[in-house]
Write a protein that holds these residues in place. Structure first.
Motif, short mmCIF file in Angstrom:
data_model
loop_
_atom_site.label_atom_id
_atom_site.label_comp_id
_atom_site.label_asym_id
_atom_site.label_seq_id
_atom_site.Cartn_x
_atom_site.Cartn_y
_atom_site.Cartn_z
N LYS A 16 0.80 -1.23 0.00
CA LYS A 16 0.00 0.00 0.00
C LYS A 16 0.83 1.28 0.00
O LYS A 16 0.52 2.23 -0.72
CB LYS A 16 -0.92 0.02 1.23
N GLN A 17 1.89 1.32 0.81
CA GLN A 17 2.62 2.57 0.97
C GLN A 17 3.34 3.00 -0.29
O GLN A 17 3.80 4.15 -0.40
CB GLN A 17 3.61 2.48 2.14
N GLU A 20 0.95 5.07 -4.45
CA GLU A 20 0.49 6.40 -4.86
C GLU A 20 0.72 6.60 -6.36
O GLU A 20 1.83 6.42 -6.86
CB GLU A 20 1.24 7.48 -4.08
N ASP A 41 -3.04 -5.69 -3.88
CA ASP A 41 -2.28 -5.19 -2.74
C ASP A 41 -1.67 -6.37 -2.01
O ASP A 41 -2.38 -7.20 -1.45
CB ASP A 41 -3.21 -4.39 -1.82
N THR A 262 12.44 -2.38 0.59
CA THR A 262 11.08 -2.84 0.88
C THR A 262 11.09 -4.37 0.87
O THR A 262 11.62 -4.99 -0.06
CB THR A 262 10.09 -2.34 -0.19
#
Length: 288
Positions: A16-17, A20, A41, A262
Motif C-alpha cells: 500500500k505505501q 500512490e 495489494d 522494501t
C-alpha cells in the motif's frame, strides 16, 4: 497532478505505501479449483497460508489478464483523450502483455487523442513493480506519456532481478528444469541463482550448494551490478521465509547503507511456479 495514468496488476508485488499514483488491476487464480480474486495489494495476501498450502499439495492455476479487462479500465480514460501506461509482467512468461497490446491498439484506433503504451517489463513480482514505481514518478513530475514510454522501455534492461528457490520441484512442474535436474539438485542441496534474461525468460546464471551460499551469490550480484543513482530502491520478496529476507536486507545494507529496502511476501502468480522458500532481490543495475 499526474500527466498520465499508470496501471499495474497483482504481479507487481507492491504494498500500500508504494501505490500512490498507480492503479492495480484485479487478478484471479484457482486454489484446488476454488477461485480467488486478488486486488493486487500484497498486504491483502496471506502469504503464510498460501505457501503452506503449496507445501501441503495445493494445486494452483493462474491465468492471464484478458483484453476485456483492459478495455473495461482503459476505455473511460481513452474516451476523454487521456494517456495511459500499463507495466506488464514479462511477455516471456505470460500472455497478459499481448492482451494489453490488443486493447491499446483497439482503443487508440477508436480514440486517436489518447496515447496508450504497454511496457514489457521482462520481469515479474517487483521486477515489474519497480518499473511501475518509476512510471508513477515520471507522471507526477509532469513528463509526457510518450517521453515516459521511451524512458521506461530503456530502463527495462536495468531492472535487475535475481532469486533462488528452496525446492526445485516447483520449477520442474512448470517445465523450468527437468525432473532429473530437480532430483539431483534436491539430493545434492543445489540452489540455482535465477534471473529474467533480455527476452523475459527465467534462466539460471549459476548454481551453488546450500541456502547460505545462494543468499551470498544474490548479494554478490547486487555488489557487482548496482547503480549508484538517486533512486536507491531495493525490493526483496520471499515465499514465506522472512528470516532469510531480513538476512539478505542486512547484507545489502552492509554494501550500500543508502539502499531504500522494501520487504514483502512474493506475489501468488509466479509464486506458484517458484514455490515456498523463494527469495528474490530487485534493484536498478548496470545491466541484467
Amino acid at each position: 497532478m499526474m500527466s498520465f495514468h499508470v496501471f499495474a496488476d497483482g504481479t507487481a508485488n507492491l504494498p500500500k505505501q508504494l501505490l500512490e499514483g498507480i492503479t492495480l488491476l484485479p487478478c484471479s487464480y484457482l486454489v484446488n479449483d476454488n477461485q480467488v480474486t486478488y486486488t493486487g495489494d500484497i498486504e491483502d495476501f496471506n502469504g503464510h497460508e498460501y505457501y503452506e498450502g503449496l507445501k501441503n499439495g495445493d494445486k494452483i492455476k493462474t491465468s492471464l489478464l484478458n483484453t476485456a479487462l483492459f478495455l473495461d479500465y482503459f476505455t473511460p480514460l481513452a474516451q476523454k483523450g487521456e494517456d495511459i501506461i500499463y507495466v506488464a509482467m514479462s511477455s516471456g512468461i505470460s500472455g497478459t502483455y499481448n492482451a494489453a497490446i490488443n486493447a491499446a491498439n483497439e482503443l487508440m484506433e477508436e480514440y486517436p487523442d489518447s496515447f496508450i503504451h504497454i511496457v514489457d517489463s521482462h520481469g515479474c513480482g517487483f521486477g515489474n513493480g519497480i518499473l511501475a514505481l518509476k512510471a508513477a514518478k515520471l507522471s507526477k513530475d509532469g513528463v509526457s506519456c510518450k517521453e515516459a514510454a521511451k524512458i521506461l522501455d530503456e530502463a527495462v534492461p536495468h531492472a535487475c532481478q535475481y532469486f533462488t528457490v528452496d525446492d526445485l520441484n516447483f520449477l520442474k512442474n512448470t517445465g523450468r528444469v527437468s525432473g532429473v535436474t530437480a532430483q539431483i539438485g534436491t539430493i545434492l542441496n543445489i540452489k540455482p541463482i535465477l534471473f529474467g534474461d533480455s527476452t523475459g525468460h527465467i534462466i539460471s546464471c549459476s548454481k551453488v550448494r546450500g541456502r547460505n551460499n545462494a543468499i551470498k551469490a544474490i548479494v554478490n550480484k547486487y555488489a557487482e551490478k548496482r547503480m549508484d543513482t538517486e533512486d536507491q530502491t531495493v525490493c526483496i520478496s520471499h515465499g514465506d521465509c522472512l528470516e532469510d529476507a531480513n538476512k539478505l536486507a542486512q547484507m545489502v545494507k552492509d554494501i550500500n547503507p543508502k539502499a531504500n529496502i522494501t520487504i514483502s511476501q512474493h506475489e501468488p502468480f509466479s509464486g506458484a511456479h517458484v514455490g515456498p522458500g523463494m527469495l528474490g532481490l530487485f534493484f536498478w543495475g548496470t545491466e541484467r
